[in-house]
Enzyme design. Structure first.
Site, short mmCIF file in Angstrom:
data_model
loop_
_atom_site.label_atom_id
_atom_site.label_comp_id
_atom_site.label_asym_id
_atom_site.label_seq_id
_atom_site.Cartn_x
_atom_site.Cartn_y
_atom_site.Cartn_z
N TYR A 99 0.18 3.63 -2.13
CA TYR A 99 0.19 2.14 -1.72
C TYR A 99 -0.35 2.35 -0.08
CZ TYR A 99 2.43 -1.36 1.24
OH TYR A 99 2.65 -2.49 2.05
N THR A 159 0.45 -2.64 7.47
CA THR A 159 2.21 -2.00 7.37
C THR A 159 2.05 -0.72 8.25
OG1 THR A 159 3.67 -0.65 6.06
CG2 THR A 159 1.25 -0.88 5.46
N ASP A 160 3.16 -0.39 9.07
CA ASP A 160 3.08 0.73 9.59
C ASP A 160 2.88 2.15 8.97
OD1 ASP A 160 5.79 0.73 8.19
OD2 ASP A 160 6.95 0.99 9.82
N GLU A 161 3.01 1.67 7.48
CA GLU A 161 2.94 2.95 6.70
C GLU A 161 1.60 3.72 6.75
OE1 GLU A 161 4.42 3.06 2.62
OE2 GLU A 161 6.20 1.81 3.44
N LYS A 210 -3.66 0.19 1.67
CA LYS A 210 -3.24 -0.60 2.66
C LYS A 210 -4.35 -0.16 4.18
CE LYS A 210 -0.93 -3.78 3.35
NZ LYS A 210 -1.30 -5.25 2.89
#
Ligand code: NAD
Ligand code: TDX
Length: 340
Positions: free
Chosen positions: A153, A125-127, A157
């Site tokens: 979260y 994810t870009d997060e 990741k």
């Protein structure tokens, strides 16, 4: 090719299974999913009778089970979608995010090593890049942006990504990673912004907008994400990260107002609630590498994808109403009970 898709009963994994089963009748698609609160086999109904599709229930973090499965099945490719995926849940209960997202990924990597899988693809994810300031629209995440996470979260990741890269460098495992911006489209669990707002607006219920609603997300239609992952797995270079996004930035308030307008509902339904702790301000992807190296371009813009998505939820009320009438309801009370 025999392809293992993990988390294929969830939103993106489910859409990916549909895409692959229909596009590659000669490939065998095996869907492994634990069926947590987010896994829904009804999503797979359109493909469940296809000859090239099979479902297996199981936990990616269960080492004995995974090793036995890999030994028996001899997968060529593994694509890992399985994860705990909701930021708000990670704030109230981080442990399961470490268990599934970090440990589960490491178990899969070990199995890929042990049984000579030809490609392991990690759906990230870009997060993992953290957030960008609201007053710098010129800044975007590239594949070189340092990892800088905010939530349990995104930290889980990012940890998984580091293990994937370590297995490439240390053991020469053939891996790729994709980092995507916010997805929307059919079959998204109604805890995420867009399906949550559609379902609540239809019921004329208050729409909980965090903070001032000025946080920005970069919205990508799930089909464009699926096409990009397929391209990376077939043509992407081993050991590489690919960012996936289509320059469709919107504030949360813009998204909610667009939904209300399309449904003919009043903006009076908007209800500002306490902000998410550590709330990332803006995500925005630079997709140059996907475009130049793999020739990927999204089919949808937000303006073409959102009306189609709203229509899908209007035409598939049974799918999400079944979810709302079950376990999800208890969760919703717990999460929003004191805020509304
Ligand atoms: P989702 O929550 O809808 O689906 C996750 C699926 O994984 C569910 O079917 C669940 O049952 C399954 N699962 C959970 N734990 C498992 C375990 N231990 N073993 C096997 N299966 C398990 O998530 P999603 O939105 O479809 O996201 C899929 C992937 O894409 C995730 O890895 C997520 O981090 C990533 N991602 C999501 C978005 C987004 O906007 N939704 C954006 C970028 C990246
Ligand atoms: O009720 C809400 N009100 C609200 O204002 C909810 C659920 C969300 N929001 C805001 C928070 C975010 O700024 O909307 C934005 C989007 O929220 P989510 O749908 O929870 O997504 P986000 O936190 O951005 O994370 C998503 O994109 C990246 C996915 O859930 C992740 O799995 C993915 O990695």
């Amino acid at each position: 090719m025999k392809i293992l898709v993990t988390g294929g009963a969830g939103f993106i994994g489910g859409n990916f299974v549909h895409y692959m089963v229909n596009k590659y009748p000669e490939d065998e698609i095996v869907n492994l999913d634990l069926l947590t609160y987010a896994g829904n086999l009804e999503t797979l109904k359109p493909v469940e009778d296809k000859k090239n599709y099979r479902f297996i229930k199981g936990d990616i973090a269960d080492r004995d089970f995974i090793m036995e499965l890999f030994q028996k099945e001899k997968f060529d490719v593994v694509i890992n979608f399985a994860a705990e995926s909701h930021v708000d849940r990670s704030i109230s209960d981080p442990g399961i995010f470490v268990q599934t997202n970090v440990l589960g990924t490491v178990v899969l990597l070990d199995a890929c090593r042990a049984f000579q899988v030809k490609r392991f693809h990690q759906v990230s994810t870009d997060e993992v890049y953290g957030d960008l300031p609201l007053d710098r629209p010129d800044l975007f995440f590239t594949e070189e942006t340092p990892l800088h996470t905010s939530s349990p979260y995104s930290s889980s990741k990012a940890s998984a990504d580091l293990f994937v890269m370590a297995y490439h460098r240390t053991y020469g495992l053939p891996v790729t990673i994709s980092r995507c911006s916010n997805n929307y489209g059919p079959y998204q669990f109604p805890e995420k912004l867009i399906p949550l707002m559609i379902s609540r607006a239809l019921a004329e219920e208050q729409l909980p907008v965090y903070g001032k609603g000025d946080n920005v997300r970069d919205w990508l239609h799930v089909l464009d994400h699926c096409i990009a992952i397929d391209l990376i797995v077939r043509k992407g270079r081993e050991g590489e990260v690919y960012n996936i996004g289509g320059h469709n930035e919107r504030t949360n308030l813009e998204v909610v107002k667009t939904i209300l307008k399309a449904l003919g509902k009043s903006e009076d339904l908007i209800h500002y609630v306490t902000d998410r702790p550590g709330h990332d301000r803006r995500y925005a992807i630079d997709p140059t590498k996907m475009e130049q190296e793999l020739g990927w371009k999204p089919i949808y813009t937000f303006d073409t994808g959102i009306p189609e998505t709203i229509d899908w939820y209007l035409n598939h009320k049974e799918w999400w109403q079944n979810i709302l009438s079950g376990e999800y309801k208890n969760y919703f009370e717990k999460m929003y009970g004191e805020r509304l």
